[in-house]
Design a protein around this motif. Structure first.
Motif, PDB file in Angstrom:
ATOM      1  N   MET A   1      69.958  19.152  54.855  1.00  0.00           N
ATOM      2  CA  MET A   1      70.152  19.660  56.218  1.00  0.00           C
ATOM      3  C   MET A   1      70.879  20.990  56.254  1.00  0.00           C
ATOM      4  SD  MET A   1      73.613  19.320  57.052  1.00  0.00           S
ATOM      5  CE  MET A   1      73.551  19.378  58.832  1.00  0.00           C
ATOM      6  N   GLY A   2      71.339  21.483  55.097  1.00  0.00           N
ATOM      7  CA  GLY A   2      71.807  22.845  54.989  1.00  0.00           C
ATOM      8  C   GLY A   2      73.292  23.081  55.061  1.00  0.00           C
ATOM      9  N   SER A   3      74.086  22.062  55.413  1.00  0.00           N
ATOM     10  CA  SER A   3      75.505  22.329  55.652  1.00  0.00           C
ATOM     11  C   SER A   3      76.297  21.035  55.634  1.00  0.00           C
ATOM     12  CB  SER A   3      75.664  23.015  57.014  1.00  0.00           C
ATOM     13  OG  SER A   3      77.019  23.170  57.361  1.00  0.00           O
ATOM     14  N   PRO A   4      77.600  21.100  55.372  1.00  0.00           N
ATOM     15  CA  PRO A   4      78.466  19.956  55.675  1.00  0.00           C
ATOM     16  C   PRO A   4      78.590  19.813  57.188  1.00  0.00           C
ATOM     17  CG  PRO A   4      79.584  21.594  54.302  1.00  0.00           C
ATOM     18  CD  PRO A   4      78.370  22.238  54.849  1.00  0.00           C
ATOM     19  N   TYR A   5      79.083  18.686  57.642  1.00  0.00           N
ATOM     20  CA  TYR A   5      79.316  18.537  59.084  1.00  0.00           C
ATOM     21  C   TYR A   5      80.443  17.554  59.334  1.00  0.00           C
ATOM     22  CZ  TYR A   5      76.138  14.408  58.734  1.00  0.00           C
ATOM     23  OH  TYR A   5      75.524  13.217  58.394  1.00  0.00           O
ATOM     24  N   LEU A   6      80.904  17.516  60.568  1.00  0.00           N
ATOM     25  CA  LEU A   6      81.940  16.569  60.973  1.00  0.00           C
ATOM     26  C   LEU A   6      81.287  15.362  61.626  1.00  0.00           C
ATOM     27  CD1 LEU A   6      84.882  18.724  62.394  1.00  0.00           C
ATOM     28  CD2 LEU A   6      84.561  17.789  60.091  1.00  0.00           C
ATOM     29  N   LEU A   7      81.815  14.181  61.292  1.00  0.00           N
ATOM     30  CA  LEU A   7      81.266  12.903  61.733  1.00  0.00           C
ATOM     31  C   LEU A   7      82.352  12.110  62.442  1.00  0.00           C
ATOM     32  CD1 LEU A   7      78.656  11.005  61.271  1.00  0.00           C
ATOM     33  CD2 LEU A   7      80.024   9.975  59.447  1.00  0.00           C
ATOM     34  N   ALA A   8      82.053  11.636  63.639  1.00  0.00           N
ATOM     35  CA  ALA A   8      83.028  10.859  64.423  1.00  0.00           C
ATOM     36  C   ALA A   8      82.874   9.380  64.087  1.00  0.00           C
ATOM     37  CB  ALA A   8      82.824  11.104  65.915  1.00  0.00           C
ATOM     38  N   HIS A   9      83.389   9.011  62.931  1.00  0.00           N
ATOM     39  CA  HIS A   9      83.211   7.655  62.396  1.00  0.00           C
ATOM     40  C   HIS A   9      84.391   6.792  62.831  1.00  0.00           C
ATOM     41  CE1 HIS A   9      81.451   4.741  59.692  1.00  0.00           C
ATOM     42  NE2 HIS A   9      82.565   4.633  58.987  1.00  0.00           N
ATOM     43  N   GLY A  10      84.319   6.285  64.046  1.00  0.00           N
ATOM     44  CA  GLY A  10      85.439   5.555  64.617  1.00  0.00           C
ATOM     45  C   GLY A  10      85.223   4.071  64.765  1.00  0.00           C
ATOM     46  N   LEU A  11      84.102   3.538  64.282  1.00  0.00           N
ATOM     47  CA  LEU A  11      83.801   2.096  64.327  1.00  0.00           C
ATOM     48  C   LEU A  11      83.835   1.568  65.761  1.00  0.00           C
ATOM     49  CD1 LEU A  11      85.868   0.872  61.241  1.00  0.00           C
ATOM     50  CD2 LEU A  11      83.625   1.969  61.312  1.00  0.00           C
ATOM     51  N   GLY A  12      83.356   2.397  66.688  1.00  0.00           N
ATOM     52  CA  GLY A  12      83.301   1.984  68.087  1.00  0.00           C
ATOM     53  C   GLY A  12      84.490   2.397  68.916  1.00  0.00           C
ATOM     54  N   GLN A  13      85.462   3.065  68.303  1.00  0.00           N
ATOM     55  CA  GLN A  13      86.612   3.605  69.026  1.00  0.00           C
ATOM     56  C   GLN A  13      86.573   5.123  68.918  1.00  0.00           C
ATOM     57  OE1 GLN A  13      88.931   1.885  70.796  1.00  0.00           O
ATOM     58  NE2 GLN A  13      87.794  -0.005  70.366  1.00  0.00           N
ATOM     59  N   PRO A  14      86.552   5.869  70.054  1.00  0.00           N
ATOM     60  CA  PRO A  14      86.508   7.332  69.969  1.00  0.00           C
ATOM     61  C   PRO A  14      87.633   7.876  69.092  1.00  0.00           C
ATOM     62  CG  PRO A  14      86.127   6.621  72.225  1.00  0.00           C
ATOM     63  CD  PRO A  14      86.523   5.383  71.456  1.00  0.00           C
ATOM     64  N   VAL A  15      87.295   8.845  68.256  1.00  0.00           N
ATOM     65  CA  VAL A  15      88.271   9.416  67.331  1.00  0.00           C
ATOM     66  C   VAL A  15      88.989  10.587  67.998  1.00  0.00           C
ATOM     67  CG1 VAL A  15      86.826   8.724  65.390  1.00  0.00           C
ATOM     68  CG2 VAL A  15      86.653  11.069  66.280  1.00  0.00           C
ATOM     69  N   ASP A  16      90.095  11.002  67.416  1.00  0.00           N
ATOM     70  CA  ASP A  16      90.865  12.130  67.947  1.00  0.00           C
ATOM     71  C   ASP A  16      90.055  13.422  67.848  1.00  0.00           C
ATOM     72  OD1 ASP A  16      92.961  10.415  68.409  1.00  0.00           O
ATOM     73  OD2 ASP A  16      94.051  10.956  66.580  1.00  0.00           O
ATOM     74  N   ASP A  17      90.349  14.332  68.756  1.00  0.00           N
ATOM     75  CA  ASP A  17      89.621  15.595  68.827  1.00  0.00           C
ATOM     76  C   ASP A  17      89.794  16.415  67.550  1.00  0.00           C
ATOM     77  OD1 ASP A  17      89.088  14.808  71.379  1.00  0.00           O
ATOM     78  OD2 ASP A  17      90.200  16.428  72.368  1.00  0.00           O
ATOM     79  N   ALA A  18      88.717  17.107  67.172  1.00  0.00           N
ATOM     80  CA  ALA A  18      88.791  18.184  66.186  1.00  0.00           C
ATOM     81  C   ALA A  18      88.870  19.492  66.956  1.00  0.00           C
ATOM     82  CB  ALA A  18      87.560  18.170  65.285  1.00  0.00           C
ATOM     83  N   SER A  19      89.667  20.432  66.467  1.00  0.00           N
ATOM     84  CA  SER A  19      89.850  21.659  67.255  1.00  0.00           C
ATOM     85  C   SER A  19      90.141  22.850  66.349  1.00  0.00           C
ATOM     86  CB  SER A  19      90.999  21.488  68.257  1.00  0.00           C
ATOM     87  OG  SER A  19      92.217  21.238  67.575  1.00  0.00           O
ATOM     88  N   THR A  20      89.917  24.023  66.904  1.00  0.00           N
ATOM     89  CA  THR A  20      90.251  25.269  66.232  1.00  0.00           C
ATOM     90  C   THR A  20      90.374  26.363  67.274  1.00  0.00           C
ATOM     91  OG1 THR A  20      89.725  26.590  64.287  1.00  0.00           O
ATOM     92  CG2 THR A  20      87.912  26.143  65.795  1.00  0.00           C
ATOM     93  N   THR A  21      90.799  27.549  66.845  1.00  0.00           N
ATOM     94  CA  THR A  21      90.899  28.693  67.745  1.00  0.00           C
ATOM     95  C   THR A  21      89.940  29.786  67.305  1.00  0.00           C
ATOM     96  OG1 THR A  21      92.712  29.599  66.423  1.00  0.00           O
ATOM     97  CG2 THR A  21      93.307  28.252  68.336  1.00  0.00           C
ATOM     98  N   PHE A  22      89.546  30.608  68.237  1.00  0.00           N
ATOM     99  CA  PHE A  22      88.695  31.751  67.934  1.00  0.00           C
ATOM    100  C   PHE A  22      89.022  32.849  68.936  1.00  0.00           C
ATOM    101  CE2 PHE A  22      86.509  29.396  71.184  1.00  0.00           C
ATOM    102  CZ  PHE A  22      85.805  30.329  71.944  1.00  0.00           C
ATOM    103  N   SER A  23      88.588  34.055  68.634  1.00  0.00           N
ATOM    104  CA  SER A  23      88.889  35.204  69.490  1.00  0.00           C
ATOM    105  C   SER A  23      87.618  35.920  69.914  1.00  0.00           C
ATOM    106  CB  SER A  23      89.801  36.205  68.771  1.00  0.00           C
ATOM    107  OG  SER A  23      91.079  35.646  68.560  1.00  0.00           O
TER     108      SER A  23
END
Length: 758
Positions: free
Chosen positions: A50-72
């Motif tokens: 698929m061309g890239s790594p990615y982030l996965l929200a693997h929470g077993l049915g419980q929403p996981v904490d936010d991933a975040s970053t800053t940009f300009s």
């Protein structure tokens, strides 16, 4: 600031995207490089497809904490937002879109809900957002905990969606990350090992201790592969035995000692594996680096390129020797090595799981998008564990279809737990909670790279002797197939397997796998170790377990040092330097030298070598009172299988036979002095053992008596003893005890007898 994650392209042509594009400003944010990943997991398993790594929200049915970053952004403007994601169950036309998430910019969610469309990776439009010049915050906000996924977010003043090119580290991505032409040339090595499972870890340690400069490249944050805390397959295969009983000592230094599979995370000693590798000054360890391409010239690998899965920075690794320990044979494919893939009936991939009981009632969301299961559609997860047989993908593409196989396994697990919580198992499981599910798959079979010898089932069973036999394979020829009982509902991709064992493998001594299976027959500087070595599908069934793969790595590491010392190729080790290799294979695992030509140093406190039958893993018979006769010294008739799984056995293992096998085993002890002696049968209890096992005893060939004993019971850490007779005996007489399967009422367990003077 999210480093290396944005690149402003101002007043330049967009010809790489579309001929109709106008000048535009854009920002590419790679999710894997977010400054704060929150509860999202970094998934690197499917980069090649698929061309890239990615982030996965693997929470077993419980929403996981936010991933975040800053940009300009440098100036005010209106930006179109695109998020690379998809609805991961849409390929099966399942309803519900389990992987829903929001993209929030400066705390405000964009209007679309992401992960709700597309049956494959795509850039889902996210509408437009007005951004003022300066710094902003972006976040991935999970809504379900059911494996939503995000590859990247793209903001542009142009409304044209970006290219969906799945090429690994495509030129478009490199340009927007500011990485064009910015490959880091790593220092030259003697050996580059690609893959940090048991095979790769052992290969790196072995080569480094023999004086090679080694680069070890692993695309995860931990070592161990299937034997890590991420997958939790316990390490099987017996070590330290056969022709070279020192082989396996390095594996022994870092292997897990899990009591279950899947076990607890801490049992898989991820930290210990990394500690062992980092302690070797000859190894440079590159965790979170994904190798994706190789440069070859006339059948010789010159270099391998890998990128940091968090930043995208590319490194080039050059060496005279390379080892493919990827499991999938990726390096071999890039180098055009000869390989084979079994077209049908391959073994699949497992994603194991664990559930737990809480003190209070627990809820679990309905899963209409999962496999719709009732309790009769899957084996009850005994002991709270979904074990190795939660396996699918037998006839699916093990490379291109790997993500779909993993996702099908997730649908099966969630569907099963939904049946336990919300279906016909609900009354039985009010307090059950889903404790752990492997999101990293445990694959068993894909490419096998071809060497000068292709090991077959007949080689193993008939004990064909190769002059370079060196790695003892003690696991049965263990092949997996869909279990018909659970295949009827989903015949297109069954998810429960069963194992067919050819137990004619010598589990005690082990079948010595030849060195010539561990290098490529047409890429002259390529070694391989692990489940991608030169074997047939059937032979893979015995060599694929972790400790055996690790021993392959030990052999490869030693061979690499000979290649460097003599400026030769892996084939030359067998053809011209085998006597030297023979010497290295006999060295302790802790032996080392500074360089390949330095003097060898062996510590004074080195452990004693095991014998051909391996180290004594059971009870030492010399520490038991009386005369002990082990099963290895007994006379056997019929079919007896060697076992080591039940603990408390004597010496190296035990034998067992089915009650319909017409088998018998006879133990004989010589009496050292006159006296009265108790005759005792030693065995390990198990629920399937016989309740009426016939035992006869004789003195100097004259039968004295017979008795039936009960060997059944729950397993324990110690053996059981059944006294069968008390005899008045004279010095020099011989007492024989025979166990048989005739009317045994279950499996007969034959471990040892003990004759004790009263």
């Amino acid at each position: 600031m999210c480093r290396l994650l944005y690149c402003w392209i101002v007043l330049i042509s967009w010809s790489c995207l579309t001929a109709n594009s106008t000048n535009a400003a854009d920002v590419l944010l790679e999710a894997e490089a977010f400054e704060n990943q929150g509860g999202w997991k970094l998934d690197t398993q499917f980069i090649q497809t698929m061309g890239s790594p990615y982030l996965l929200a693997h929470g077993l049915g419980q929403p996981v904490d936010d991933a975040s970053t800053t940009f300009s952004v440098p100036e005010d403007g209106e930006y179109h937002v695109f998020t690379r994601t998809y609805d991961w169950v849409a390929r099966w036309e399942a309803s519900g879109a389990p992987g829903k998430f929001q993209v929030q910019i400066d705390g405000k969610a964009l209007e679309p809900t992401f992960g709700t469309s597309g049956a494959d990776w795509m850039w889902q439009p996210g509408g437009k957002v007005k951004l003022a010049a300066g710094e902003h915050k972006i976040a991935l906000h999970d809504l379900t905990g059911f494996d939503g996924r995000c590859d990247a977010i793209y903001l542009s003043t142009d409304a044209t969606p970006p290219s969906n090119d799945a090429e690994v580290m495509s030129s478009w991505r490199r340009e927007r990350l500011g990485l064009t032409g910015d490959t880091i040339e790593s220092r030259s090595y003697d050996l580059v090992v690609v893959g940090g499972g048991y095979a790769g870890t052992a290969a790196a340690l072995s080569a480094a201790r023999m004086g090679c400069k080694v680069a070890l490249i692993q695309d995860r944050s931990v070592l161990g592969g299937n034997g890590s805390s991420e997958v939790r397959v316990w390490a099987m295969g017996l070590i330290r035995r056969g022709n070279y009983p020192r082989i396996g000592e390095i594996v022994e230094e870092f292997c897990d000692h899990a009591t279950k599979s899947p076990g607890r995370a801490e049992e898989f000693v991820d930290d210990l594996k990394e500690e062992k590798v980092r302690a070797e000054k000859n190894i440079d360890l590159f965790l979170n680096h994904h190798a994706y391409a190789a440069e070859t010239v006339e059948g010789i690998i010159k270099s391998v390129d890998a990128f940091d899965v968090r930043s995208g920075q590319i490194r080039r690794f050059s060496a005279p020797l390379f080892a493919d320990c990827t499991g999938h044979g990726w390096l071999g494919e890039w180098a055009n090595a000869d390989y084979d893939v079994t077209p049908e009936g391959r073994m699949g991939m497992s994603n194991m799981w664990v559930w737990a009981e809480q003190e209070e009632p627990q809820t679990f969301p309905q899963t209409p998008w999962a496999l719709q299961l009732s309790m009769q559609d899957f084996p009850y997860p005994r002991d709270h564990h979904g074990q190795w047989f939660w396996e699918s993908g037998f006839d699916k593409n093990p490379i291109g279809g790997a993500e779909a196989i993993r996702d099908w396994n997730l649908r099966a697990v969630y569907g099963a737990f939904n049946a336990m919580k919300n279906g016909d198992g609900a009354e039985r499981h009010p307090n059950a909670t889903l404790a752990w599910v492997a999101y990293i798959g445990g694959p068993r079979e894909s490419r096998r790279l071809m060497g000068d010898i292709v090991l077959t089932q007949d080689h193993v069973v008939e004990k064909h002797e190769f002059s370079d036999g060196c790695v003892p394979s003690t696991w049965s020829i263990d092949l997996h197939y869909p279990k018909e009982q659970y295949s009827k509902k989903f015949p297109e991709n069954p998810f429960i397997s069963y194992a067919v064992h050819d137990r004619r493998v010598d589990r005690s001594y082990g079948y010595p796998v030849p060195y010539r299976c561990f290098y490529s027959r047409n890429v002259s500087n390529l070694f391989m170790a692990g489940r991608n070595v030169s074997v047939t599908h059937e032979a893979l069934g015995t060599v694929r377990v972790m400790k055996t793969c690790g021993m392959m790595g030990e052999v490869v590491g030693k061979a690499a040092s000979i290649c460097i010392d003599h400026t030769c190729r892996p084939r030359d080790v067998y053809e011209s330097y085998w006597s030297e290799m023979d010497d290295l294979l006999k060295l302790p695992g802790v032996a080392r030298r500074e360089t390949v030509s330095s003097e060898m140093v062996i510590p004074d406190d080195v452990q004693p070598s095991a014998g051909p039958r391996g180290p004594m893993e059971g009870v030492n018979p010399n520490k038991l009172k009386g005369i002990v006769v082990d099963d290895e010294a007994a006379e056997k008739r019929g079919t007896w299988t060697v076992g080591t799984g039940l603990k408390g056995f004597i010496a190296h293992g035990y034998r067992y036979a089915g009650n319909d096998s017409n088998s018998s085993i006879r133990f004989t002890a010589a009496i050292p002095e006159d006296g009265k002696y108790d005759v005792i049968v030693l065995h390990c209890p198990h629920p399937n053992r016989g309740t009426t096992v016939p035992v006869t005893w004789s003195v100097d060939e004259a039968q004295q008596g017979t008795k039936r004993i009960d060997m059944q019971g729950e397993t324990t850490a110690e053996h059981s003893e059944s006294k069968v007779a008390s005899l008045q005996l004279k010095k020099g007489q011989k007492v024989s005890v025979t166990l048989s399967t005739d009317g045994a009422g279950g499996t007969v367990h034959a471990d040892a007898i003990r004759v004790v003077k009263q």
